[in-house]
Design a protein around this motif. Structure first.
Motif, PDB file in Angstrom:
ATOM      1  N   TYR A 104      71.310  39.699  69.475  1.00 29.74           N
ATOM      2  CA  TYR A 104      71.077  40.972  68.779  1.00 29.74           C
ATOM      3  C   TYR A 104      70.735  42.109  69.742  1.00 29.74           C
ATOM      4  CZ  TYR A 104      70.728  43.748  64.610  1.00 29.74           C
ATOM      5  OH  TYR A 104      70.984  44.705  63.644  1.00 29.74           O
ATOM      6  N   ILE A 185      76.404  37.885  82.526  1.00 26.62           N
ATOM      7  CA  ILE A 185      76.530  39.288  82.938  1.00 26.62           C
ATOM      8  C   ILE A 185      75.329  39.729  83.762  1.00 26.62           C
ATOM      9  CG2 ILE A 185      78.108  40.028  81.118  1.00 26.62           C
ATOM     10  CD1 ILE A 185      75.724  41.086  79.551  1.00 26.62           C
ATOM     11  N   PHE A 203      81.131  35.197  86.360  1.00 25.76           N
ATOM     12  CA  PHE A 203      80.245  36.353  86.291  1.00 25.76           C
ATOM     13  C   PHE A 203      81.106  37.537  85.856  1.00 25.76           C
ATOM     14  CE2 PHE A 203      78.305  40.203  87.945  1.00 25.76           C
ATOM     15  CZ  PHE A 203      77.104  40.119  87.261  1.00 25.76           C
ATOM     16  N   MET A 205      81.822  41.456  85.042  1.00 26.38           N
ATOM     17  CA  MET A 205      81.511  42.882  85.138  1.00 26.38           C
ATOM     18  C   MET A 205      82.341  43.555  84.039  1.00 26.38           C
ATOM     19  SD  MET A 205      79.331  43.568  87.419  1.00 26.38           S
ATOM     20  CE  MET A 205      79.473  45.330  87.317  1.00 26.38           C
ATOM     21  N   GLY A 206      81.669  44.214  83.121  1.00 29.25           N
ATOM     22  CA  GLY A 206      82.392  44.845  82.021  1.00 29.25           C
ATOM     23  C   GLY A 206      83.378  45.893  82.530  1.00 29.25           C
TER      24      GLY A 206
END
Ligand SMILES: NC(=O)c1ccc[n+]([C@@H]2O[C@H](COP(=O)([O-])OP(=O)(O)OC[C@H]3O[C@@H](n4cnc5c(N)ncnc54)[C@H](OP(=O)(O)O)[C@@H]3O)[C@@H](O)[C@H]2O)c1
Length: 262
Positions: A104, A185, A203, A205-206
């Motif tokens: 959330y 992340i 891993f 990375m956006g």
């Protein structure tokens, strides 16, 4: 981190934005004056806590009329990161099972709704007082993060996504099915080392590129993705909000800095 964000001060703050185009560089062809857009500022400069900001054309996309500026501004970092993780890295498929730690938070809310829209089943770990809200956005089975994870959850998940960063390497591996995807992340030394030892671990990375932002914005415009805003402050109180969050204030989803139109 300083390699990514730069070392020069003073510097702007804030990354996500939604607003109206007031000026266009000669090489930018996709926008015209007055277009409504959302996106991010470059990591090295930041600066979206401002009445006007400058960004690269490639870091912005058109805002659909169906989305408010408030909802649009919640999406670029959080939702694009969730999309990068679940869709681009884990290649999530309908019917698969997903475990989200921190379901959330801002990234967690986006991940939950993206996984749901893709037809996955979801187990989410949240604070006890967020259990109902988490069910409301699609978490099928809610666990309280203040309690240990019940052993019957072990080995059940095609995708384990730790948005909060608190799961140990061992816990993540136990939750995952053999060969399942494990996504982080937040880096820790132990997790970074394991990424080199296991193809299942990633891993993330956006990505805030045009294609990724378009995907999440399309879902949001269809009403399938909305990140809650639980605190709104005017621009001149932005620093107070940041201080309060750094001091431990809990907010569900995003804090929002409102810049009034001039
Ligand atoms: N790599 C990337 O590209 C990338 C992109 C975006 C964000 N991030 C990072 O990812 C993290 C999450 O970002 P966010 O924007 O989603 O933050 P957020 O909104 O603060 O969400 C974090 C969530 O974790 C929950 N939480 C707190 N303690 C927990 C615990 N022990 N176990 C499980 N959950 C717990 C919080 O719940 P309560 O508030 O109810 O306590 C909150 O809902 C941040 O560290 C951020 O820097 C990385």
């Amino acid at each position: 981190m300083k390699i990514m964000t730069g070392r020069k001060f003073p510097r702007g703050m804030g990354h996500d934005f939604s607003g109206v185009v007031e000026g266009i560089g000669s090489e930018v062809k996709r926008f015209k004056m007055g277009d409504e857009v959302l996106g991010v500022t470059p990591v090295k400069t930041s600066g979206s806590f401002a009445e006007t900001l400058t960004t690269k054309g490639a870091l912005a996309i058109a805002k659909p009329a169906a989305l408010s500026h408030e909802d649009a501004a919640t999406l670029p970092v959080a939702a694009s990161t969730a999309w990068t993780a679940l869709v681009q890295k884990a290649r999530l498929k309908p019917g698969q099972s997903v475990f989200i730690n921190g379901a959330y938070g801002a990234v967690g809310q986006a991940a939950t709704q993206i996984a749901k829209a893709l037809g996955a089943s979801l187990t989410g770990r949240v604070a006890g007082d967020a259990a109902d809200a988490a069910r409301g956005i699609g978490v099928d089975a809610v666990l309280d993060y203040r309690q240990p994870i019940p052993p019957e959850q072990y080995g059940k998940f095609d995708v384990v996504f730790d948005t909060h960063g608190g799961l140990t390497v061992r816990k993540e591996s136990r939750l995952s099915k053999p060969g399942g995807a494990i996504l982080d992340i937040n880096s820790s030394f132990a997790k970074i080392v394991r990424i080199f030892l296991s193809r299942s671990r990633k891993f993330v990375m956006g990505k805030q590129d045009e294609a990724t932002m378009r995907e999440v914005v399309a879902l949001a415009a269809q009403g399938k993705l909305k990140i809650s805003i639980s605190r709104t402050v005017p621009l001149d109180r932005a620093i107070d909000l940041i201080r309060s969050l750094e001091g431990g204030e809990r907010i569900a989803g995003k804090g929002f800095v409102a810049v009034s139109a001039q």
